[in-house]
Design a protein around this motif. Structure first.
Motif, PDB file in Angstrom:
ATOM      1  N   ARG A 279       0.911  -1.110  -0.077  1.00 52.45           N
ATOM      2  CA  ARG A 279      -0.161  -0.037  -0.015  1.00 52.45           C
ATOM      3  C   ARG A 279       0.871   1.260   0.031  1.00 52.45           C
ATOM      4  O   ARG A 279       0.569   2.305  -0.673  1.00 52.45           O
ATOM      5  CB  ARG A 279      -1.068   0.052   1.176  1.00 52.45           C
ATOM      6  CG  ARG A 279      -1.822  -1.147   1.224  1.00 52.45           C
ATOM      7  CD  ARG A 279      -2.812  -1.123   2.471  1.00 52.45           C
ATOM      8  NE  ARG A 279      -3.839  -2.213   2.298  1.00 52.45           N
ATOM      9  CZ  ARG A 279      -3.446  -3.177   2.828  1.00 52.45           C
ATOM     10  NH1 ARG A 279      -2.511  -3.900   3.218  1.00 52.45           N
ATOM     11  NH2 ARG A 279      -4.676  -4.336   2.961  1.00 52.45           N
ATOM     12  N   GLU A 280       1.916   1.304   0.694  1.00 52.97           N
ATOM     13  CA  GLU A 280       2.901   2.247   0.832  1.00 52.97           C
ATOM     14  C   GLU A 280       3.422   2.684  -0.541  1.00 52.97           C
ATOM     15  O   GLU A 280       3.868   3.910  -1.104  1.00 52.97           O
ATOM     16  CB  GLU A 280       3.753   2.120   1.975  1.00 52.97           C
ATOM     17  CG  GLU A 280       3.329   2.181   3.333  1.00 52.97           C
ATOM     18  CD  GLU A 280       4.259   1.727   4.328  1.00 52.97           C
ATOM     19  OE1 GLU A 280       5.397   1.439   3.937  1.00 52.97           O
ATOM     20  OE2 GLU A 280       3.898   1.847   5.642  1.00 52.97           O
ATOM     21  N   ALA A 281       3.871   1.511  -1.313  1.00 47.42           N
ATOM     22  CA  ALA A 281       4.438   1.433  -2.633  1.00 47.42           C
ATOM     23  C   ALA A 281       3.428   2.271  -3.501  1.00 47.42           C
ATOM     24  O   ALA A 281       3.848   3.260  -4.430  1.00 47.42           O
ATOM     25  CB  ALA A 281       4.925   0.187  -2.981  1.00 47.42           C
ATOM     26  N   ALA A 282       2.207   1.734  -3.300  1.00 46.53           N
ATOM     27  CA  ALA A 282       1.260   2.077  -4.308  1.00 46.53           C
ATOM     28  C   ALA A 282       0.897   3.765  -4.092  1.00 46.53           C
ATOM     29  O   ALA A 282       0.824   4.571  -4.935  1.00 46.53           O
ATOM     30  CB  ALA A 282      -0.174   1.484  -4.174  1.00 46.53           C
ATOM     31  N   SER A 283       0.955   4.260  -3.011  1.00 44.39           N
ATOM     32  CA  SER A 283       0.752   5.530  -2.404  1.00 44.39           C
ATOM     33  C   SER A 283       1.918   6.572  -3.014  1.00 44.39           C
ATOM     34  O   SER A 283       1.705   7.432  -3.394  1.00 44.39           O
ATOM     35  CB  SER A 283       0.521   5.675  -0.958  1.00 44.39           C
ATOM     36  OG  SER A 283       0.466   7.075  -0.631  1.00 44.39           O
ATOM     37  N   SER A 284       3.059   5.836  -2.834  1.00 38.96           N
ATOM     38  CA  SER A 284       4.374   6.801  -3.466  1.00 38.96           C
ATOM     39  C   SER A 284       4.353   6.826  -4.850  1.00 38.96           C
ATOM     40  O   SER A 284       4.862   7.649  -5.367  1.00 38.96           O
ATOM     41  CB  SER A 284       5.440   5.897  -2.966  1.00 38.96           C
ATOM     42  OG  SER A 284       5.797   4.478  -3.634  1.00 38.96           O
ATOM     43  N   LEU A 285       3.631   5.973  -5.569  1.00 44.69           N
ATOM     44  CA  LEU A 285       3.556   6.235  -6.912  1.00 44.69           C
ATOM     45  C   LEU A 285       2.241   7.110  -7.368  1.00 44.69           C
ATOM     46  O   LEU A 285       1.933   7.375  -8.587  1.00 44.69           O
ATOM     47  CB  LEU A 285       3.409   4.990  -7.866  1.00 44.69           C
ATOM     48  CG  LEU A 285       4.417   3.669  -7.604  1.00 44.69           C
ATOM     49  CD1 LEU A 285       4.072   2.496  -8.196  1.00 44.69           C
ATOM     50  CD2 LEU A 285       5.689   4.344  -8.357  1.00 44.69           C
ATOM     51  N   ALA A 292      -4.904   1.698  -6.007  1.00 47.60           N
ATOM     52  CA  ALA A 292      -4.177   0.990  -5.312  1.00 47.60           C
ATOM     53  C   ALA A 292      -4.874  -0.341  -4.884  1.00 47.60           C
ATOM     54  O   ALA A 292      -4.166  -1.282  -4.858  1.00 47.60           O
ATOM     55  CB  ALA A 292      -3.863   1.645  -3.966  1.00 47.60           C
ATOM     56  N   LEU A 293      -6.166  -0.315  -4.763  1.00 46.04           N
ATOM     57  CA  LEU A 293      -6.731  -1.651  -4.455  1.00 46.04           C
ATOM     58  C   LEU A 293      -7.006  -2.371  -5.327  1.00 46.04           C
ATOM     59  O   LEU A 293      -6.849  -3.720  -5.414  1.00 46.04           O
ATOM     60  CB  LEU A 293      -8.253  -1.048  -3.999  1.00 46.04           C
ATOM     61  CG  LEU A 293      -9.289  -2.355  -3.515  1.00 46.04           C
ATOM     62  CD1 LEU A 293      -8.731  -3.280  -2.397  1.00 46.04           C
ATOM     63  CD2 LEU A 293     -10.898  -1.799  -3.324  1.00 46.04           C
ATOM     64  N   PHE A 294      -7.415  -2.089  -6.556  1.00 45.43           N
ATOM     65  CA  PHE A 294      -7.901  -2.772  -7.876  1.00 45.43           C
ATOM     66  C   PHE A 294      -6.398  -3.022  -8.713  1.00 45.43           C
ATOM     67  O   PHE A 294      -6.639  -4.103  -9.340  1.00 45.43           O
ATOM     68  CB  PHE A 294      -8.719  -1.927  -8.776  1.00 45.43           C
ATOM     69  CG  PHE A 294     -10.001  -2.004  -8.146  1.00 45.43           C
ATOM     70  CD1 PHE A 294     -10.950  -3.005  -8.398  1.00 45.43           C
ATOM     71  CD2 PHE A 294     -10.708  -0.886  -7.485  1.00 45.43           C
ATOM     72  CE1 PHE A 294     -12.236  -2.984  -7.729  1.00 45.43           C
ATOM     73  CE2 PHE A 294     -12.109  -1.061  -7.043  1.00 45.43           C
ATOM     74  CZ  PHE A 294     -12.798  -1.951  -7.310  1.00 45.43           C
ATOM     75  N   LEU A 295      -5.352  -2.196  -8.610  1.00 44.78           N
ATOM     76  CA  LEU A 295      -4.229  -2.434  -9.437  1.00 44.78           C
ATOM     77  C   LEU A 295      -3.085  -3.131  -8.531  1.00 44.78           C
ATOM     78  O   LEU A 295      -2.431  -3.739  -9.266  1.00 44.78           O
ATOM     79  CB  LEU A 295      -3.765  -1.132  -9.883  1.00 44.78           C
ATOM     80  CG  LEU A 295      -4.610  -0.511 -11.091  1.00 44.78           C
ATOM     81  CD1 LEU A 295      -4.075   0.921 -11.292  1.00 44.78           C
ATOM     82  CD2 LEU A 295      -5.148  -1.291 -12.135  1.00 44.78           C
ATOM     83  N   VAL A 296      -3.025  -3.093  -7.188  1.00 41.67           N
ATOM     84  CA  VAL A 296      -1.926  -3.539  -6.607  1.00 41.67           C
ATOM     85  C   VAL A 296      -2.379  -4.473  -5.569  1.00 41.67           C
ATOM     86  O   VAL A 296      -1.924  -5.408  -5.461  1.00 41.67           O
ATOM     87  CB  VAL A 296      -1.338  -2.205  -5.861  1.00 41.67           C
ATOM     88  CG1 VAL A 296      -0.093  -2.895  -5.033  1.00 41.67           C
ATOM     89  CG2 VAL A 296      -0.782  -1.340  -6.917  1.00 41.67           C
TER      90      VAL A 296
END
Length: 380
Positions: A279-285, A292-296
């Motif tokens: 989640r943190e990596a998705a947020s950093s992108l 983030a939910l559907f893609l990561v």
């Protein structure tokens, strides 16, 4: 210098004692099967009865109120088996789809930062999974019968649909001269999509046809539609269109809602099982919460969900037999009830019902195992 590869380990063979115990178990199982068959044969002979399926070609003489394929009282018991099998598959398919979608929604709501959404989801889950499933189905059937208005005062829904005590009346698609061939072509195109996608990944010829085939087939289906037949009120009931009986609505509603409570917990636990760093990596992108939910998160959690969802799908399919309590014409209600009483073939009818449910569940298990192998992480 070339490093020596370690020799492959030989698989340890079973001991003689293990093979002996397995042989004894198989012999005991064969003796038990022989005892059951011999006992059933003696009881049938004492009653001047025999075991056989010749009755499947006999005329039924009863009506099946809801059927997907044509049906008349002059049809055979074999045809009745096909009709109620399709009714069972219809209820199971709709229930699986609706239960999965509703369960995913409730599971995501359980993890919501909104107190109202989180509490509402928890209340629904706890109420549904802690009350008997049969009671819920009967409850929805009573609500359908008692709370909905008569046909003359039916509730008009979007798309020309009408909801009343007689069920849900929907517009039907009337095809032109092409008949059902465009639909068959669409099904064939969807079945060929994985093949062409595999060719596309391997940079082979005709890989470009993967996205085009379904689009072309769907366009042919739309061009083949002649008109839509809307339900119209005549007298005390509606004519035209397609009627979804209240028994099917209550059965699907009860089954899908009950399954959704367990699917929601599966979704919640699977999403929470993903490392926080994802989640943190998705947020950093710069991805939003939904992205983030559907893609990561969800693609990784899906690998954990599938084995548990398989059990829920199997349970829902078997629970369609509860439709007999509200007179929905499925396998148990028709074959283990009406056909058994008319023919007196208790062993044959129950054997057919059990074999059919076994085949359906094995097919679902096989498909889910295949899909689980496709999405599983391949270790190198």
């Amino acid at each position: 210098m070339i490093a020596r590869q370690p020799a492959p380990r030989q698989q340890k063979r079973g001991s003689f004692r293990a093979f002996a115990w397995q042989g004894l178990f198989l012999c005991a199982l064969a003796l038990f099967a022989w005892f059951v068959i011999a006992n059933a044969s003696d009881n049938l002979a004492a009653r001047n009865m025999n075991f056989g399926f010749a009755f499947l070609s006999q005329r039924t003489g009863f009506d099946i109120p809801f059927h997907i394929v044509p049906w008349s009282t002059a049809d055979s018991y074999g045809r009745a088996l096909w009709v109620c099998l399709l009714n069972t598959l219809l209820a199971a398919a709709i229930g699986i789809v609706l239960g999965s979608l509703l369960g995913f929604l409730l599971g995501v709501m359980r993890l919501s930062a909104n107190w109202l959404a989180r509490s509402l989801s928890l209340a629904i889950i706890e109420i549904v999974r802690n009350t008997p499933q049969l009671l819920q189905i009967i409850f929805w059937y009573v609500v359908m019968i008692q709370a909905l208005p008569p046909p003359r005062n039916g509730l008009a829904l979007p798309g020309g649909m009408i909801l009343s005590v007689r069920g849900l009346n929907m517009p039907s698609i009337e095809m032109g001269a092409a008949g059902l061939w465009p639909f068959l072509l669409l099904v064939a195109a969807l079945c060929l999509v994985p093949v062409f996608r595999g060719l596309r990944r391997r940079h082979r010829a005709f890989g470009w046809a993967a996205p085009l085939l379904p689009a072309i087939a769907l366009m042919l289906v739309l061009l083949s539609v002649d008109h839509l037949d809307y339900p119209t009120l005549r007298g005390f009931n509606y004519v035209g269109g397609v009627v979804v009986p209240p028994e099917l609505i209550a059965l699907v509603g009860g089954l899908s809602l009950y399954m959704s409570a367990f699917v929601a917990e599966i979704v919640r636990a699977s999403l929470q099982g993903i490392a926080r760093g994802q989640r943190e990596a998705a947020s950093s992108l710069g991805l939003s919460g939904a992205q983030a939910l559907f893609l990561v998160i969800l693609p990784q959690a899906l690998r954990v969900m599938i084995p548990q969802l398989t059990n829920q799908y199997l349970n829902l399919t078997k629970s369609t037999s509860l439709g007999a309590a509200i007179a929905y014409p499925e396998l148990v209600q028709i074959y283990a009830g009406t056909v058994l009483n008319q023919t007196g073939r208790a062993l044959e009818t129950m054997f057919l019902v059990m074999i059919i449910f076994l085949g359906i569940n094995l097919a679902i298990s096989g498909f889910m195992a295949w899909y689980n192998a496709r999405v599983a992480i391949v270790e190198r």
